[in-house]
Design a protein around this motif. Structure first.
Motif, PDB file in Angstrom:
ATOM      1  N   LEU A 137       0.274  -0.924   0.161  1.00 27.72           N
ATOM      2  CA  LEU A 137       0.160   0.373   0.277  1.00 27.72           C
ATOM      3  C   LEU A 137       0.979   0.826  -0.295  1.00 27.72           C
ATOM      4  O   LEU A 137       0.398   2.194  -0.903  1.00 27.72           O
ATOM      5  CB  LEU A 137      -1.181   0.043   1.154  1.00 27.72           C
ATOM      6  CG  LEU A 137      -1.877   1.209   1.448  1.00 27.72           C
ATOM      7  CD1 LEU A 137      -3.011   0.767   0.407  1.00 27.72           C
ATOM      8  CD2 LEU A 137      -2.111   0.458   2.492  1.00 27.72           C
ATOM      9  N   ASP A 138       1.793   1.186   0.495  1.00 27.46           N
ATOM     10  CA  ASP A 138       3.132   2.365   1.007  1.00 27.46           C
ATOM     11  C   ASP A 138       3.791   2.571  -0.439  1.00 27.46           C
ATOM     12  O   ASP A 138       3.625   3.886  -0.400  1.00 27.46           O
ATOM     13  CB  ASP A 138       4.268   2.214   1.869  1.00 27.46           C
ATOM     14  CG  ASP A 138       3.244   2.339   3.870  1.00 27.46           C
ATOM     15  OD1 ASP A 138       2.185   2.467   3.680  1.00 27.46           O
ATOM     16  OD2 ASP A 138       3.931   1.938   4.222  1.00 27.46           O
ATOM     17  N   CYS A 139       3.673   1.856  -1.170  1.00 27.70           N
ATOM     18  CA  CYS A 139       4.688   1.404  -2.708  1.00 27.70           C
ATOM     19  C   CYS A 139       3.317   2.322  -3.685  1.00 27.70           C
ATOM     20  O   CYS A 139       3.886   2.403  -4.782  1.00 27.70           O
ATOM     21  CB  CYS A 139       5.489   1.024  -2.926  1.00 27.70           C
ATOM     22  SG  CYS A 139       4.772  -0.408  -3.280  1.00 27.70           S
ATOM     23  N   GLY A 140       2.195   2.275  -3.485  1.00 29.32           N
ATOM     24  CA  GLY A 140       1.766   2.607  -4.536  1.00 29.32           C
ATOM     25  C   GLY A 140       0.829   1.185  -5.550  1.00 29.32           C
ATOM     26  O   GLY A 140       0.033   1.431  -5.929  1.00 29.32           O
ATOM     27  N   GLU A 141       1.067  -0.067  -5.049  1.00 27.91           N
ATOM     28  CA  GLU A 141       1.187  -1.640  -5.614  1.00 27.91           C
ATOM     29  C   GLU A 141      -0.175  -1.510  -5.736  1.00 27.91           C
ATOM     30  O   GLU A 141      -0.651  -2.427  -6.400  1.00 27.91           O
ATOM     31  CB  GLU A 141       2.219  -2.530  -5.020  1.00 27.91           C
ATOM     32  CG  GLU A 141       2.261  -3.861  -6.184  1.00 27.91           C
ATOM     33  CD  GLU A 141       2.991  -5.233  -6.341  1.00 27.91           C
ATOM     34  OE1 GLU A 141       2.726  -5.777  -6.085  1.00 27.91           O
ATOM     35  OE2 GLU A 141       4.041  -4.558  -5.170  1.00 27.91           O
ATOM     36  N   ILE A 142      -1.330  -1.486  -4.601  1.00 26.01           N
ATOM     37  CA  ILE A 142      -2.433  -1.425  -4.778  1.00 26.01           C
ATOM     38  C   ILE A 142      -2.883  -0.510  -3.725  1.00 26.01           C
ATOM     39  O   ILE A 142      -2.354   0.569  -3.418  1.00 26.01           O
ATOM     40  CB  ILE A 142      -2.786  -2.628  -3.531  1.00 26.01           C
ATOM     41  CG1 ILE A 142      -2.304  -2.786  -1.391  1.00 26.01           C
ATOM     42  CG2 ILE A 142      -2.256  -3.922  -3.595  1.00 26.01           C
ATOM     43  CD1 ILE A 142      -2.295  -3.436  -0.008  1.00 26.01           C
ATOM     44  N   ASP A 143      -4.587  -0.823  -4.219  1.00 24.36           N
ATOM     45  CA  ASP A 143      -5.560   0.642  -3.259  1.00 24.36           C
ATOM     46  C   ASP A 143      -5.594   0.913  -2.207  1.00 24.36           C
ATOM     47  O   ASP A 143      -6.151   1.408  -1.193  1.00 24.36           O
ATOM     48  CB  ASP A 143      -6.632   1.397  -4.249  1.00 24.36           C
ATOM     49  CG  ASP A 143      -5.908   0.782  -6.470  1.00 24.36           C
ATOM     50  OD1 ASP A 143      -4.922   2.439  -6.390  1.00 24.36           O
ATOM     51  OD2 ASP A 143      -5.943   0.050  -6.922  1.00 24.36           O
ATOM     52  N   ILE A 144      -6.140  -0.905  -1.641  1.00 26.85           N
ATOM     53  CA  ILE A 144      -6.915  -0.576  -0.232  1.00 26.85           C
ATOM     54  C   ILE A 144      -5.758  -1.756   0.255  1.00 26.85           C
ATOM     55  O   ILE A 144      -5.816  -3.150  -0.162  1.00 26.85           O
ATOM     56  CB  ILE A 144      -8.565  -1.228  -0.904  1.00 26.85           C
ATOM     57  CG1 ILE A 144      -9.334   0.225  -1.519  1.00 26.85           C
ATOM     58  CG2 ILE A 144      -9.407  -1.565   0.657  1.00 26.85           C
ATOM     59  CD1 ILE A 144     -10.220   0.127  -1.690  1.00 26.85           C
ATOM     60  N   GLY A 145      -6.251  -1.836   1.317  1.00 29.59           N
ATOM     61  CA  GLY A 145      -5.635  -3.403   2.380  1.00 29.59           C
ATOM     62  C   GLY A 145      -6.340  -3.268   3.180  1.00 29.59           C
ATOM     63  O   GLY A 145      -7.047  -2.497   3.603  1.00 29.59           O
ATOM     64  N   ILE A 146      -6.062  -4.510   3.414  1.00 31.11           N
ATOM     65  CA  ILE A 146      -7.367  -5.174   4.428  1.00 31.11           C
ATOM     66  C   ILE A 146      -6.380  -6.281   5.928  1.00 31.11           C
ATOM     67  O   ILE A 146      -5.145  -6.368   5.307  1.00 31.11           O
ATOM     68  CB  ILE A 146      -8.339  -6.596   3.896  1.00 31.11           C
ATOM     69  CG1 ILE A 146      -9.697  -6.166   2.529  1.00 31.11           C
ATOM     70  CG2 ILE A 146      -9.282  -6.489   5.324  1.00 31.11           C
ATOM     71  CD1 ILE A 146     -10.202  -4.549   3.385  1.00 31.11           C
ATOM     72  N   VAL A 147      -6.830  -5.588   6.812  1.00 29.80           N
ATOM     73  CA  VAL A 147      -5.438  -5.533   7.583  1.00 29.80           C
ATOM     74  C   VAL A 147      -6.237  -6.104   9.314  1.00 29.80           C
ATOM     75  O   VAL A 147      -7.321  -5.818   9.417  1.00 29.80           O
ATOM     76  CB  VAL A 147      -4.535  -4.454   7.948  1.00 29.80           C
ATOM     77  CG1 VAL A 147      -3.474  -4.197   6.501  1.00 29.80           C
ATOM     78  CG2 VAL A 147      -5.026  -3.231   8.807  1.00 29.80           C
ATOM     79  N   ILE A 148      -5.725  -6.559   9.587  1.00 22.01           N
ATOM     80  CA  ILE A 148      -5.614  -6.962  11.449  1.00 22.01           C
ATOM     81  C   ILE A 148      -5.517  -5.103  12.364  1.00 22.01           C
ATOM     82  O   ILE A 148      -4.205  -5.242  12.198  1.00 22.01           O
ATOM     83  CB  ILE A 148      -5.026  -8.107  11.859  1.00 22.01           C
ATOM     84  CG1 ILE A 148      -5.690  -9.414  11.077  1.00 22.01           C
ATOM     85  CG2 ILE A 148      -4.867  -8.178  13.476  1.00 22.01           C
ATOM     86  CD1 ILE A 148      -4.657 -10.556  11.532  1.00 22.01           C
ATOM     87  N   LEU A 149      -5.902  -5.248  13.429  1.00 18.73           N
ATOM     88  CA  LEU A 149      -6.223  -4.673  14.265  1.00 18.73           C
ATOM     89  C   LEU A 149      -4.795  -4.768  15.114  1.00 18.73           C
ATOM     90  O   LEU A 149      -5.275  -6.069  15.523  1.00 18.73           O
ATOM     91  CB  LEU A 149      -7.540  -3.358  14.502  1.00 18.73           C
ATOM     92  CG  LEU A 149      -7.915  -2.636  13.434  1.00 18.73           C
ATOM     93  CD1 LEU A 149      -9.138  -2.172  14.438  1.00 18.73           C
ATOM     94  CD2 LEU A 149      -7.182  -2.015  12.878  1.00 18.73           C
ATOM     95  N   PRO A 150      -4.088  -3.522  15.697  1.00 20.95           N
ATOM     96  CA  PRO A 150      -3.893  -2.257  15.423  1.00 20.95           C
ATOM     97  C   PRO A 150      -3.023  -2.522  14.202  1.00 20.95           C
ATOM     98  O   PRO A 150      -1.911  -2.683  14.030  1.00 20.95           O
ATOM     99  CB  PRO A 150      -3.437  -2.023  16.479  1.00 20.95           C
ATOM    100  CG  PRO A 150      -2.344  -3.123  17.309  1.00 20.95           C
ATOM    101  CD  PRO A 150      -3.163  -4.297  16.716  1.00 20.95           C
ATOM    102  N   VAL A 151      -3.261  -0.562  13.538  1.00 17.88           N
ATOM    103  CA  VAL A 151      -2.417  -0.075  12.577  1.00 17.88           C
ATOM    104  C   VAL A 151      -1.829   1.168  12.982  1.00 17.88           C
ATOM    105  O   VAL A 151      -3.209   1.869  13.510  1.00 17.88           O
ATOM    106  CB  VAL A 151      -2.530  -0.813  11.251  1.00 17.88           C
ATOM    107  CG1 VAL A 151      -4.396   0.260  11.363  1.00 17.88           C
ATOM    108  CG2 VAL A 151      -2.251   0.000  10.327  1.00 17.88           C
ATOM    109  N   ALA A 152      -0.671   1.432  12.688  1.00 21.59           N
ATOM    110  CA  ALA A 152      -0.985   3.383  12.762  1.00 21.59           C
ATOM    111  C   ALA A 152      -1.884   4.411  12.326  1.00 21.59           C
ATOM    112  O   ALA A 152      -1.733   3.470  10.833  1.00 21.59           O
ATOM    113  CB  ALA A 152       0.643   3.228  12.438  1.00 21.59           C
TER     114      ALA A 152
END
Length: 295
Positions: A137-152
């Protein structure tokens, strides 16, 4: 500079493998090589160290990988903005990164329902560990991330999708199988099975065990949750896995125990970068996933 050749180079720099890159871009390797050579000729520098036995970028290649990726992302954002502001929305492609454990428990149904509701939008789903989701996500390869919390949350807009918990999985023949709840400190001497370090769950298990005063004794690490569950079934060790995915593992040979001291939630969120332009297609996906998770 040819932006098409630049995009090929960025993908090559990510995979660090000509054959894999050519396959991903649906072209033959000779076409890819010619495009990279043409880009080098345009810039007047070598981007790849061809004297090395392993793939290695030159110093110029490393700079272009960083700056070129940022440039392509800005171009893509600008084009999306122009499409949204000058024409009636007709569709698009949205790239989503999602850990396999979440896609198993939740996202397969979302994709099927979304396609029915919005056939003009294609979802490109990349199944990767939650730690890698944030990197992509940070490098722009994907538009949306599905993640497990917690996240900054400083860099992302975070939308909580659903809440559950992680459980301790043990064989029905394990001494703990007679229990309903287990504290983390009681796992000190247990051989543990786990998803590997590409998953955020791994990092959280290590951290919680350390907080309980011990280092986890991993006997097996796997990229496949069903492999971990199967080894628990054989009493090879104990594992911590999200409760929702275990509904897909039908076995009378395991027990699921609640973890306590501390509790271990499994809360799922959708994240997008705050500094990225949100196209109409991305916004439609966000709204649909949020609504679906609350239904």
């Amino acid at each position: 500079m040819n932006l098409k050749h630049l995009s090929w180079f960025i993908e090559l720099a990510r995979t660090r493998h000509f054959t894999k890159t050519a396959q991903k871009l649906y072209m033959d390797q000779s076409t890819l090589s010619k495009g990279i050579r043409a880009l080098e000729d345009d810039l007047g520098v070598s981007l790849i160290d061809r004297t090395s036995n392993v793939f290695r970028l030159t110093s110029h290649g490393e700079v272009l990988y960083k700056l070129g990726g940022e440039t392509l992302e800005k171009v893509e954002d600008s084009l999306n903005f122009l499409r949204d502001s000058t024409a009636v929305f007709t569709g698009g492609v949205v790239r989503i990164g999602i850990p396999p454990v979440i896609s198993t428990a939740f996202f397969a149904d979302v994709i099927a329902e979304f396609e029915k509701a919005h056939p003009s939008i294609r979802l490109d789903v990349l199944e990767i560990g939650a730690n890698i989701v944030k990197e992509r996500l940070d490098c722009g390869e994907i538009d949306i991330g599905i993640v497990i919390l917690p996240v900054a949350s400083g860099s992302y807009d975070v939308h909580v999708l659903f809440e559950s918990d992680n459980v301790l999985v043990v064989s029905k023949d394990h001494p703990l199988a007679r229990r309903d709840r287990v504290a983390f400190a009681e796992l000190r001497n247990e051989p543990m099975l786990s998803l590997d370090s590409s998953y955020m769950l791994y990092n959280r298990i290590v951290s919680l065990c350390q907080s309980a005063g011990f280092e986890p004794r991993f006997k097996l690490l796997s990229s496949q949750w069903d492999m971990v569950a199967r080894m628990c079934e054989l009493n090879y060790g104990v594992a911590i896995l999200p409760r929702p995915i275990l509904s897909h593992f039908h076995s009378k040979k395991i027990r699921l125990l609640t973890l306590c001291e501390p509790d271990f939630p499994w809360d799922i969120a959708m994240i997008v970068r705050r500094d990225k332009y949100i196209s109409s297609a991305i916004r439609i996906v966000q709204e649909f996933v949020s609504k679906y998770s609350n239904s």
